[in-house]
Design an enzyme around this catalytic site. Structure first.
Site, PDB file in Angstrom:
ATOM      1  N   SER A  24       0.809  -1.224   0.000  1.00 45.99           N
ATOM      2  CA  SER A  24       0.000   0.000   0.000  1.00 45.99           C
ATOM      3  C   SER A  24       0.840   1.270   0.000  1.00 45.99           C
ATOM      4  O   SER A  24       0.322   2.363   0.170  1.00 45.99           O
ATOM      5  CB  SER A  24      -0.939   0.009   1.215  1.00 45.99           C
ATOM      6  N   ASN A 111      -2.371  -1.590  13.773  1.00 46.74           N
ATOM      7  CA  ASN A 111      -3.806  -1.270  13.844  1.00 46.74           C
ATOM      8  C   ASN A 111      -4.062   0.073  14.529  1.00 46.74           C
ATOM      9  O   ASN A 111      -4.821   0.901  14.020  1.00 46.74           O
ATOM     10  CB  ASN A 111      -4.566  -2.384  14.569  1.00 46.74           C
ATOM     11  N   THR A 156     -37.521  30.238 -10.548  1.00 43.44           N
ATOM     12  CA  THR A 156     -37.909  29.006  -9.868  1.00 43.44           C
ATOM     13  C   THR A 156     -38.372  28.085 -10.993  1.00 43.44           C
ATOM     14  O   THR A 156     -38.903  28.573 -12.000  1.00 43.44           O
ATOM     15  CB  THR A 156     -39.054  29.214  -8.851  1.00 43.44           C
ATOM     16  N   HIS A 157     -38.165  26.807 -10.851  1.00 43.92           N
ATOM     17  CA  HIS A 157     -38.449  25.833 -11.927  1.00 43.92           C
ATOM     18  C   HIS A 157     -37.703  26.206 -13.208  1.00 43.92           C
ATOM     19  O   HIS A 157     -38.144  25.856 -14.304  1.00 43.92           O
ATOM     20  CB  HIS A 157     -39.953  25.746 -12.233  1.00 43.92           C
ATOM     21  N   SER A 278     -11.741  25.255 -28.059  1.00 45.06           N
ATOM     22  CA  SER A 278     -12.041  23.962 -28.666  1.00 45.06           C
ATOM     23  C   SER A 278     -10.965  23.647 -29.691  1.00 45.06           C
ATOM     24  O   SER A 278     -10.432  24.551 -30.332  1.00 45.06           O
ATOM     25  CB  SER A 278     -13.409  24.018 -29.330  1.00 45.06           C
ATOM     26  N   LYS A 284     -15.036  28.869 -29.964  1.00 48.71           N
ATOM     27  CA  LYS A 284     -15.492  28.421 -28.655  1.00 48.71           C
ATOM     28  C   LYS A 284     -14.707  29.020 -27.484  1.00 48.71           C
ATOM     29  O   LYS A 284     -13.498  29.216 -27.538  1.00 48.71           O
ATOM     30  CB  LYS A 284     -15.412  26.897 -28.550  1.00 48.71           C
ATOM     31  N   ASN A 286     -14.967  27.890 -23.540  1.00 48.87           N
ATOM     32  CA  ASN A 286     -15.698  26.915 -22.723  1.00 48.87           C
ATOM     33  C   ASN A 286     -15.480  27.102 -21.223  1.00 48.87           C
ATOM     34  O   ASN A 286     -14.369  27.426 -20.797  1.00 48.87           O
ATOM     35  CB  ASN A 286     -15.294  25.500 -23.123  1.00 48.87           C
ATOM     36  N   GLU A 291     -17.462  23.211 -15.325  1.00 47.34           N
ATOM     37  CA  GLU A 291     -17.915  21.855 -15.678  1.00 47.34           C
ATOM     38  C   GLU A 291     -17.150  20.803 -14.896  1.00 47.34           C
ATOM     39  O   GLU A 291     -17.721  19.789 -14.466  1.00 47.34           O
ATOM     40  CB  GLU A 291     -17.723  21.617 -17.170  1.00 47.34           C
ATOM     41  N   TYR A 318      -9.906  -4.474  14.129  1.00 50.97           N
ATOM     42  CA  TYR A 318      -9.322  -4.115  12.837  1.00 50.97           C
ATOM     43  C   TYR A 318      -9.601  -5.206  11.813  1.00 50.97           C
ATOM     44  O   TYR A 318      -9.548  -6.385  12.117  1.00 50.97           O
ATOM     45  CB  TYR A 318      -7.794  -3.907  12.975  1.00 50.97           C
ATOM     46  N   GLN A 323      -7.850  -0.915   4.995  1.00 54.70           N
ATOM     47  CA  GLN A 323      -6.799  -0.310   4.175  1.00 54.70           C
ATOM     48  C   GLN A 323      -7.423   0.474   3.004  1.00 54.70           C
ATOM     49  O   GLN A 323      -6.822   1.411   2.498  1.00 54.70           O
ATOM     50  CB  GLN A 323      -5.875  -1.421   3.653  1.00 54.70           C
ATOM     51  N   LYS A 326      -8.231   4.629   2.565  1.00 51.95           N
ATOM     52  CA  LYS A 326      -7.341   5.734   2.212  1.00 51.95           C
ATOM     53  C   LYS A 326      -7.488   6.252   0.784  1.00 51.95           C
ATOM     54  O   LYS A 326      -7.541   7.471   0.591  1.00 51.95           O
ATOM     55  CB  LYS A 326      -5.892   5.345   2.536  1.00 51.95           C
TER      56      LYS A 326
HETATM   57  N1  ARG Z   1      -1.862  -1.027   5.772  1.00 53.15           N
HETATM   58  C1  ARG Z   1      -2.900  -1.278   6.718  1.00 53.15           C
HETATM   59  C2  ARG Z   1      -4.007  -0.241   6.616  1.00 53.15           C
HETATM   60  O1  ARG Z   1      -3.890   0.670   5.896  1.00 53.15           O
HETATM   61  C3  ARG Z   1      -2.361  -1.239   8.102  1.00 53.15           C
HETATM   62  C4  ARG Z   1      -1.706  -2.499   8.425  1.00 53.15           C
HETATM   63  C5  ARG Z   1      -2.525  -3.315   9.277  1.00 53.15           C
HETATM   64  N2  ARG Z   1      -2.179  -4.640   8.923  1.00 53.15           N
HETATM   65  C6  ARG Z   1      -2.340  -5.661   9.734  1.00 53.15           C
HETATM   66  N3  ARG Z   1      -1.950  -6.816   9.309  1.00 53.15           N
HETATM   67  N4  ARG Z   1      -2.841  -5.533  10.894  1.00 53.15           N
HETATM   68  O2  ARG Z   1      -5.016  -0.376   7.236  1.00 53.15           O
END
Ligand code: ARG
Length: 481
Positions: A24, A111, A156-157, A278, A284, A286, A291, A318, A323, A326
């Site tokens: 990650s 965790n 309105t509308h 464009s 154009k 834009n 948008e 946990y 994970q 994020k």
């Molecule tokens: N990379 C994990 C997360 O973003 C955290 C690691 C937790 N991993 C584990 N084996 N307890 O949540």
């Protein structure tokens, strides 16, 4: 030594497929400053618990500070086989201080670590977001002040309804943004709770003072239940809701800018610097920013939805699923960090066509309510006044003229109540000036509204400036490591 933080019980390492799925660092490396910060706090915890000598703690802290500088400079980066940000920090520490670095994992789990990092990141990223929202609000207020007494058509509308002032139209968006800022303040109180010391799930046996550690890290308090602390992501979902609703507000503003600039409305013009052309149609111009603001709100809503679905039916404690919180969180913050300044520039440099707005304001019989109001003032019950005015509108439509263009005789033929005095009260400037209810469209009220809103925005700026996290080191949330 392997970079992995686990492995003793396994006879072989993980398959390349598992490693690839599990990694990650591309996403969570931006948490490195927070991970180092909380590792420093944890060093203090271990020293207090007698697991590290003062000299060892000092040595580790020095190296962490050096690592922090390298992270900021971009010279310390993850290696290909590092699983996550926590692995990189611990591996690097061990590489630099040897076995001493291997002591820091006591009483801490990834965790509570990842939950702490993520909260710290959110707390550091939101002041930047809040200031950007304030910038947009100020740009709208600047335009609203300038156009506080400009007549404009109110809809309105999406049908002509009643004349309003342009300043009133522009200022309305600021109130939505102020509510977004209020929600952010409210969210902050619930986010500022430290999970550090919760360990894997049961609570650390070495964390003697989680409250002290919490305060040291800039949280207002520590967790009350270690199981909740490692599994709770309400702070992510709530922040994503604030972002999604803010996105919806930007989208509605974007939609209006797009309409205003369309030839069919042609009441506003984009500055060259804030519009695009464009590739095939040379004429154009834009409204791409407007948008994209509208389009990106889809992502923000999607980001919120992702996290809600992720959390639904997730067992407590946990789970590795977490994970996946994020990418949507970072996406939402990055999206807003890009969208807000662009939309601010677009709004600040918009020019409005005062003449066209003035012509459009009373058109489409938008002053019909004024006739009915005048009749009501003359003592006619409003429902009857409404009926009479309706006949007046029909008569004007039949002849293809505006209400004020009907002759005295034509008016009298519709109703004896439609006297020249009543009809004389039907006037654009009067219609606007009469809307003096607080929060109404009368120019004087709009000016007051702008002053009040400006001071609320200024208050929010000061409040959020106080929340600037020194550990943030000036990084913007959109800045990728
Ligand atoms: N990379 C994990 C997360 O973003 C955290 C690691 C937790 N991993 C584990 N084996 N307890 O949540």
């Amino acid at each position: 030594m392997t970079a992995r933080l686990w492995g003793g019980r396994f006879r072989s390492g993980p398959s390349p497929e598992l490693t690839a799925l599990s990694r990650s660092t591309e996403v969570d490396w931006r948490l490195a400053p927070q991970d180092i910060m909380q590792t420093s706090a944890h060093v203090g915890v271990l020293q207090m618990a007698g697991l590290l000598s003062a000299a060892d703690a000092e040595r580790i802290t020095e190296v962490l500070a050096e690592m922090s500088r390298e992270v900021a400079a971009g010279t310390l980066i993850p290696a290909a086989d590092d699983e996550d940000v926590h692995t990189v920090i611990e591996r690097t520490l061990i590489e630099r201080v040897g076995d001493l670095g291997a002591r820091i994992r006591a009483g801490r789990s990834r965790n509570d670590q990842v939950a702490t990092d993520l909260r710290l990141y959110c707390l550091a990223a939101t002041p930047v977001l809040a200031q950007q929202v304030c910038d947009l609000a100020d740009a709208l207020l600047e335009q609203a002040e300038r156009t506080a007494d400009w007549p404009a058509p109110g809809y309105t509308h999406l049908q002509r309804a009643q004349p309003v002032t342009l300043g009133h139209e522009l200022a309305k968006h600021v109130h939505a943004l102020l509510r977004d800022l209020d929600r952010l303040v409210d969210w902050r109180t619930r986010c500022a709770v430290s999970p550090l010391g919760a360990g894997a799930i049961a609570g650390s046996p070495f964390a003697l003072d989680p409250q002290g550690t919490a305060e040291q890290l800039g949280f207002s308090t520590a967790f009350a239940n270690s199981i909740d602390a490692v599994g709770d992501r309400d702070f992510v979902a709530e922040l994503l809701f604030v972002c999604a609703l803010l996105g919806v507000h930007l989208s509605r503003l974007g939609e209006e800018i797009t309409l205003w600039c369309a030839s069919e409305f042609a009441v506003a013009q984009l500055a060259d610097e804030w519009s695009t052309g464009s590739s095939i149609m040379p004429q154009k111009k834009n409204p791409d920013i407007a948008e994209l603001a509208r389009g990106r709100s889809a992502r923000l809503i999607g980001d919120l939805t992702t996290v809600l679905v992720l959390l639904k039916a997730l067992p407590f404690g946990y789970n590795r699923d977490l994970q996946e919180d994020k990418p949507p969180l970072f996406d939402a913050l990055d999206t807003l960090a890009l969208t807000l300044p662009a939309l601010t520039g677009c709004v600040r440099t918009l020019t409005f066509n005062a003449e066209r707005l003035r012509t459009m304001a009373p058109a489409g019989h938008a002053l019909a309510t004024e006739v009915a109001d005048e009749l009501a003032r003359a003592g006619i019950p409003f429902a009857i006044a409404h009926e009479i005015t309706g006949r007046l509108v029909a008569a004007a439509d039949e002849r293809g003229v505006a209400l004020g263009e009907l002759t005295d005789e034509q008016c009298r033929a519709i109703s004896p109540h439609l006297t020249p005095t009543v009809m004389a009260g039907v006037d654009l400037a009067t219609a606007l000036a009469r809307r003096t209810v607080p929060g109404g469209t009368a120019p004087a009220r709009v000016r007051e509204q702008v002053i009040a809103a400006r001071s609320r925005v200024a208050d929010r700026r000061v409040q959020w400036r106080g929340q600037w996290s020194p550990q943030w080191g000036g990084q913007s949330p959109g800045q990728r490591p």
